[in-house]
Scaffold this motif. Structure first.
Motif, short mmCIF file in Angstrom:
data_model
loop_
_atom_site.label_atom_id
_atom_site.label_comp_id
_atom_site.label_asym_id
_atom_site.label_seq_id
_atom_site.Cartn_x
_atom_site.Cartn_y
_atom_site.Cartn_z
N MET A 1 -12.85 4.17 -112.73
CA MET A 1 -12.74 3.12 -113.72
C MET A 1 -11.28 2.56 -114.02
O MET A 1 -10.80 2.56 -115.24
N ASP A 2 -10.63 2.13 -112.74
CA ASP A 2 -9.25 1.81 -113.02
C ASP A 2 -9.52 0.14 -113.03
O ASP A 2 -9.31 -0.31 -112.04
N GLU A 3 -9.26 -0.58 -113.99
CA GLU A 3 -9.43 -1.89 -114.17
C GLU A 3 -8.33 -2.67 -113.62
O GLU A 3 -8.47 -3.64 -112.74
N ALA A 4 -6.93 -2.16 -113.35
CA ALA A 4 -5.96 -2.86 -112.82
C ALA A 4 -6.19 -2.93 -111.13
O ALA A 4 -6.14 -3.76 -110.62
N LEU A 5 -6.82 -1.57 -110.69
CA LEU A 5 -7.05 -1.55 -109.36
C LEU A 5 -8.25 -2.46 -108.74
O LEU A 5 -8.13 -2.93 -107.72
N VAL A 6 -9.20 -2.53 -109.86
CA VAL A 6 -10.43 -3.48 -109.32
C VAL A 6 -9.71 -4.88 -109.25
O VAL A 6 -10.24 -5.68 -108.49
N ARG A 7 -9.04 -5.12 -110.36
CA ARG A 7 -8.75 -6.64 -110.59
C ARG A 7 -7.66 -7.00 -109.23
O ARG A 7 -7.85 -8.01 -108.87
N SER A 8 -6.98 -5.87 -108.82
CA SER A 8 -5.96 -6.25 -107.72
C SER A 8 -6.68 -6.61 -106.51
O SER A 8 -5.81 -7.07 -105.60
#
Length: 161
Positions: free
Chosen positions: A28-35
């Motif tokens: 649930m790491d938004e920055a990783l998903v977005r990247s």
């Protein structure tokens, strides 16, 4: 020779992007998903069809009901053309939830059907369609409890040991 090397490097970056996405979802790491996505990417998954911001909000609503998710990517193939690459990835996702089965505990077979493009030297998803191939209930009688003291993954803590 140079084109073969460029293709190998592109395939490596695409693979790392796919794995980064899965790690981001499971943690649930938004920055990783977005990247994993270009900012203007379009995503179609289940009943969802929209952009990256809306997708992350939708995804968080779904996976926050789970106590854990674990994604495995298996076969991945990329077909390159002058404008980018069509990438197909097979995967399996394990999902656990606090709700009684079948709602909370599923094993799902899926495919990511991605269009990757290179911008500013980075290969990211420009379009994604997720195809669900099968679902299976992970029933409680078949689960073995983790013994006390065994380490397990922790959401929101990248690299937790």
């Amino acid at each position: 020779m140079e084109s073969d090397l460029r293709r190998l490097l592109a395939e490596h970056e695409i693979s790392r992007t796919l794995l980064r996405y899965c790690r981001g979802v499971d943690g649930m790491d938004e920055a990783l998903v977005r990247s994993a996505f270009h900012p203007d990417a379009s995503i179609r998954m289940g009943g969802f069809d929209g952009g990256v911001d809306e997708f992350i909000a939708f995804l968080w609503k779904v996976i926050s009901r789970r106590t854990m998710t674990m994604h495995y990517l298996t076969n991945t193939s990329a077909e390159f053309d002058p404008a980018g690459a069509d990438v197909e990835s097979y995967g399996i996702a394990f999902q656990r939830g606090a709700e009684p089965p079948p709602k909370g505990n599923l094993i799902t077979g899926f495919r990511y059907l991605d269009r990757f493009t290179e911008r500013d030297g980075r290969w990211l998803v420009a379009e994604r369609t997720t195809s669900t191939e099968w679902n299976r209930v992970d029933d409680l009688p078949g689960q073995w409890p983790l013994p006390d003291g065994v380490r397990s993954g922790i959401r929101h803590q990248r690299g937790a040991r």
